[in-house]
Design a protein around this motif. Structure first.
Motif, PDB file in Angstrom:
ATOM      1  N   LYS A   1     130.766  28.738  20.694  1.00 53.21           N
ATOM      2  CA  LYS A   1     129.350  28.697  21.067  1.00 53.21           C
ATOM      3  C   LYS A   1     128.887  27.257  21.252  1.00 53.21           C
ATOM      4  N   TRP A   2     129.346  26.365  20.399  1.00 53.38           N
ATOM      5  CA  TRP A   2     128.991  24.948  20.490  1.00 53.38           C
ATOM      6  C   TRP A   2     129.544  24.309  21.753  1.00 53.38           C
TER       7      TRP A   2
ATOM      8  N   ALA B   1     126.324  17.021  12.975  1.00 58.84           N
ATOM      9  CA  ALA B   1     125.185  17.871  12.625  1.00 58.84           C
ATOM     10  C   ALA B   1     125.499  19.360  12.753  1.00 58.84           C
ATOM     11  N   THR B   2     126.711  19.708  13.184  1.00 58.92           N
ATOM     12  CA  THR B   2     127.051  21.123  13.343  1.00 58.92           C
ATOM     13  C   THR B   2     127.283  21.772  11.977  1.00 58.92           C
ATOM     14  N   ARG B   3     127.134  23.084  11.937  1.00 60.23           N
ATOM     15  CA  ARG B   3     127.106  23.818  10.669  1.00 60.23           C
ATOM     16  C   ARG B   3     128.381  23.674   9.851  1.00 60.23           C
ATOM     17  N   HIS B   4     129.536  23.622  10.511  1.00 57.62           N
ATOM     18  CA  HIS B   4     130.802  23.673   9.771  1.00 57.62           C
ATOM     19  C   HIS B   4     131.523  22.326   9.732  1.00 57.62           C
TER      20      HIS B   4
ATOM     21  N   SER C   1     138.070  19.754  21.736  1.00 55.84           N
ATOM     22  CA  SER C   1     136.859  18.945  21.878  1.00 55.84           C
ATOM     23  C   SER C   1     136.200  18.705  20.530  1.00 55.84           C
ATOM     24  N   TYR C   2     136.141  19.761  19.721  1.00 51.46           N
ATOM     25  CA  TYR C   2     135.512  19.640  18.401  1.00 51.46           C
ATOM     26  C   TYR C   2     136.327  18.713  17.497  1.00 51.46           C
ATOM     27  N   THR C   3     137.641  18.859  17.532  1.00 46.32           N
ATOM     28  CA  THR C   3     138.511  18.030  16.696  1.00 46.32           C
ATOM     29  C   THR C   3     138.354  16.558  17.029  1.00 46.32           C
ATOM     30  N   ILE C   4     138.317  16.224  18.302  1.00 42.87           N
ATOM     31  CA  ILE C   4     138.168  14.821  18.697  1.00 42.87           C
ATOM     32  C   ILE C   4     136.818  14.286  18.226  1.00 42.87           C
ATOM     33  N   GLY C   5     135.763  15.097  18.362  1.00 43.20           N
ATOM     34  CA  GLY C   5     134.458  14.668  17.867  1.00 43.20           C
ATOM     35  C   GLY C   5     134.461  14.460  16.363  1.00 43.20           C
ATOM     36  N   LEU C   6     135.117  15.359  15.642  1.00 44.80           N
ATOM     37  CA  LEU C   6     135.196  15.250  14.185  1.00 44.80           C
ATOM     38  C   LEU C   6     135.975  13.994  13.782  1.00 44.80           C
ATOM     39  N   LEU C   7     137.116  13.758  14.434  1.00 40.93           N
ATOM     40  CA  LEU C   7     137.919  12.584  14.109  1.00 40.93           C
ATOM     41  C   LEU C   7     137.181  11.291  14.436  1.00 40.93           C
TER      42      LEU C   7
END
Length: 240
Positions: free
Chosen positions: A94-95, A111-114, A53-59
């Motif tokens: 956690k996110w 806007a996430t920390r990393h 999920s995070y990777t898709i959001g980042l891409l």
């Protein structure tokens, strides 16, 4: 080692409590090369799907700025990084908060920390060509046919058996359109039926309705059935 393979990393994680059926189906698709007898723990599956999920959001963010990266390659590098740096994995877990069970489309992660750190990992290491729309749609279509939903790709009028809770109803639908909040390239990481919506005119309700693709138990192409019936009728005229 292939950058598109995730099993080499996932197989090293502790098994513990077994993954749920839903987790296993989604994780097996994401991993791509998981052996039939491979074991996957609940927490490992949760890690994989959260990082997905995070990777898709980042891409999605990088693509809006002109980035051109293959999603499976990016997933490999990000998963490798978060397994090497547990603080990153804990932050993503956690996110996520079970975000992968929701059909919202890509989450906003800028806007996430990393985000900056993981974006740098992708930009520095991903060199594979971004798949074309045609290639991504072909991946989607393969997944749809594998789940016996291929008729929805090829017909505008069909009869479906649709599961809603414990009830299965038969619906005739027409003017079929497949929709999704997810970009085409995400189907390299997500099995298409999980996040495809079928927008069509429902003859039972006499209005346009939206059906969740993975709740469709069976699809029958009405036009194909009618054509077959017409062929039999024509043949019967020549049978004494």
């Amino acid at each position: 080692m292939t950058v598109f393979s995730l099993w080499e990393m996932a197989s090293l994680r502790p098994v513990g409590e077994c993954a749920t059926d839903a987790q296993l189906i989604a994780s097996r698709y994401l991993i791509g090369d998981m052996p039939p007898d491979g074991l996957l723990g609940f927490e490992t599956a949760n890690e994989l799907l959260s990082v997905r999920s995070y990777t898709i959001g980042l891409l999605s963010n990088l693509y809006r700025r002109g980035g051109q990266h293959h999603p499976r390659e990016a997933m490999w590098w990000i998963l490798r990084e978060v397994y090497r740096e547990p603080v990153l994995l804990r932050a993503i877990l956690k996110w996520n908060r079970n975000r992968y069970f929701e059909d919202r489309g890509p989450a906003r992660v800028a806007a996430t920390r990393h985000f900056g750190e993981l974006s740098t990992v992708v930009l520095a290491n991903c060199h594979g060509a971004m798949p074309s729309d045609a290639q991504s749609i072909a991946v989607r279509n393969t997944a749809m046919r594998r789940c016996r939903l291929g008729e929805l790709l090829e017909c505008r009028h069909a009869t479906i058996d649709y599961a809603d809770g414990n009830e299965v109803t038969t619906r005739t639908i027409s003017d079929i359109e497949l929709r999704s909040r997810w970009p085409w390239w995400s189907y390299w990481l997500i099995a298409a039926p999980s996040f495809i919506s079928v927008d069509a005119f429902c003859h039972l309700r006499q209005e346009r309705r939206t059906f969740v693709a993975n709740r469709i138990v069976c699809v029958r192409n009405v036009h194909a059935s009618v054509q077959a019936g017409n062929r039999l009728l024509r043949l019967s005229r020549y049978i004494p």
